[in-house]
Enzyme design. Structure first.
Site, mmCIF file in Angstrom:
data_model
loop_
_atom_site.group_PDB
_atom_site.id
_atom_site.type_symbol
_atom_site.label_atom_id
_atom_site.label_comp_id
_atom_site.label_asym_id
_atom_site.label_seq_id
_atom_site.Cartn_x
_atom_site.Cartn_y
_atom_site.Cartn_z
ATOM 1 N N ALA A 1 8.906 -3.375 8.683
ATOM 2 C CA ALA A 1 8.720 -4.178 9.893
ATOM 3 C C ALA A 1 10.031 -4.674 10.492
ATOM 4 C CB ALA A 1 7.793 -5.358 9.598
ATOM 5 N N ARG B 1 16.208 0.237 22.861
ATOM 6 C CA ARG B 1 15.765 -0.126 24.217
ATOM 7 C C ARG B 1 16.854 -0.888 24.962
ATOM 8 N NH1 ARG B 1 10.999 -1.348 21.333
ATOM 9 N NH2 ARG B 1 11.387 -3.599 21.460
ATOM 10 N N SER C 1 7.927 2.326 8.572
ATOM 11 C CA SER C 1 7.229 1.877 9.781
ATOM 12 C C SER C 1 5.707 1.875 9.596
ATOM 13 C CB SER C 1 7.621 2.772 10.963
ATOM 14 O OG SER C 1 7.263 2.175 12.194
ATOM 15 N N ALA D 1 1.972 -0.314 8.375
ATOM 16 C CA ALA D 1 1.333 -1.623 8.474
ATOM 17 C C ALA D 1 0.920 -2.092 7.083
ATOM 18 C CB ALA D 1 0.120 -1.547 9.399
ATOM 19 N N CYS E 1 -0.121 -4.923 6.168
ATOM 20 C CA CYS E 1 -1.320 -5.762 6.221
ATOM 21 C C CYS E 1 -2.598 -4.942 6.079
ATOM 22 C CB CYS E 1 -1.351 -6.558 7.521
ATOM 23 S SG CYS E 1 0.032 -7.688 7.722
ATOM 24 N N VAL F 1 20.827 2.112 -0.408
ATOM 25 C CA VAL F 1 22.128 1.469 -0.230
ATOM 26 C C VAL F 1 22.476 0.752 -1.533
ATOM 27 C CG1 VAL F 1 23.436 -0.271 1.028
ATOM 28 C CG2 VAL F 1 21.883 1.253 2.257
ATOM 29 N N ASP G 1 11.322 -10.096 5.368
ATOM 30 C CA ASP G 1 10.907 -10.810 4.166
ATOM 31 C C ASP G 1 12.057 -11.200 3.247
ATOM 32 O OD1 ASP G 1 8.409 -10.432 5.161
ATOM 33 O OD2 ASP G 1 7.712 -9.053 3.596
ATOM 34 N N ASN H 1 8.645 -8.824 12.293
ATOM 35 C CA ASN H 1 8.783 -8.121 13.561
ATOM 36 C C ASN H 1 9.553 -8.945 14.589
ATOM 37 O OD1 ASN H 1 7.529 -5.513 13.300
ATOM 38 N ND2 ASN H 1 5.577 -6.547 13.095
#
Length: 336
Positions: A38, A49, A66, A68, A70, A107, A310, A332
């Site tokens: 997220a 963008r 990417s 969900a 939840c 990483v 998180d 997000n």
């Protein structure tokens, strides 16, 4: 010049600024992001963008990205029938945006002096360095696994990511457990109850708090308790589990009071720990719960290094105090 706007979204106070260099100046030529869920992917998409020319590379040690989180309990319960329904975007989508998403790349180290990270490609064990002008740490969190006797027994699971959900679903199908213990009465624990009932098993939920969902007042939580009891869910509130027992796999949970509870399967929903080892080793400050401390612009104490999701603390809108809210909605917003 930096332009600020302030607004409130779902109780989160956000200060958004056009970061100096985001219009394509040389000092903003390359963004590296650690983490592909997220916080990390929201940051990548928003950066693209904002600036169509900036170079964006994302590194995640998982093959999944990417998605969900939840929805994972509902995938386990077959309310979401296909894994693909959890995936918000594909590799092709990010390729179209000219975002380089490197899966199964871990990483290993952040070198803030040289503005680079050390990366290991888990597919061929190759180790290399990647330079950055801006670094975003979105390493997320991992399940808090209580240090209890028997915790390593087969049949005991935590739910945090897609591999966890596949393992839980596979165990339910293969072993058809009759009694399932859910340890932890937060959001994940209660959502898992709903989906475990689809497998026609007897569910017991245990939590050391006086009532489930302790983010609610007791009178509100009583509504949830009543609903669960109506659906034949057993509730053990205000009690701690001290050990698990079994031979080839888990068979019992034992309370601190010595009560033995039959359990053919256990779901741990006991909270999470922020993944901050990389950040701490690099000299980044942490705060509440050991999560990364940031400014309202998500800046860490090290120049040109940001954090989101998180692995970070949040600022409470009402009290102004640090809070730790490891949820996708917060991640997000922080990523953006």
């Amino acid at each position: 010049m930096e332009i600020y706007c302030y607004f409130i979204v779902s109780g989160i106070f956000l200060q958004v600024a056009t970061i100096s260099g985001m219009k394509g100046e040389p000092n903003m030529s390359k963004i590296v992001i650690i983490g592909g869920v997220a916080g990390g992917m929201s940051a990548a998409a928003k950066a693209r963008r904002t600036n169509p020319r900036v170079d964006i590379k994302v590194f995640t040690d998982s093959p999944y990205f990417s998605y969900a989180s939840c929805g994972l309990p509902y995938f386990i319960g077959n309310q979401i029938p296909e894994l693909e329904k959890l995936l918000a975007r594909s590799l092709a989508d990010f390729h179209q945006q000219n975002i380089a998403l490197n899966t199964e790349n871990r990483v290993l180290k952040i070198d803030s002096d040289r503005h680079r990270v050390m990366v290991q490609d888990l597919k061929d064990e190759r180790v290399f360095h990647e330079e950055y002008d801006r670094l975003i740490i979105a390493t997320g969190a991992r399940p808090l696994i209580p240090n209890l006797p028997g915790i390593e027994l087969p049949g005991i699971f935590a739910l945090r990511n897609i591999p966890d959900s596949l393992a839980i679903k596979g165990y339910l199908t293969a072993h058809n457990p009759r009694r399932v213990l859910v340890l932890g009465g937060g959001f994940v624990g209660v959502e898992m109850i709903e989906n475990l009932l689809a497998y026609k098993c007897q569910v017991l939920i245990a939590d050391q708090s006086p009532h489930l969902l302790n983010v609610l007042d007791a009178d509100m939580a009583s509504i949830i308790h009543d609903y669960l009891l109506e659906n034949n869910v057993s509730i053990l509130a205000g009690e701690k589990i001290s050990a698990f027992a079994g031979t080839s796999r888990v068979q019992q949970a034992i309370t601190t009071g010595g009560e033995e509870i039959s359990a053919d399967m256990v779901i741990l929903a006991t909270g999470v720990i922020p993944n901050t080892e990389l950040a701490v080793e690099a000299g980044i400050e942490t705060g509440l719960a050991g999560a990364i401390r940031t400014t309202l612009k998500m800046e860490t104490n090290l120049e040109n290094i940001y954090a989101a999701g998180d692995c970070t603390v949040s600022r409470h809108l009402v009290s102004g105090q640090e809070v730790y809210i490891p949820m996708g909605t917060t991640a997000n917003k922080q990523g953006r």
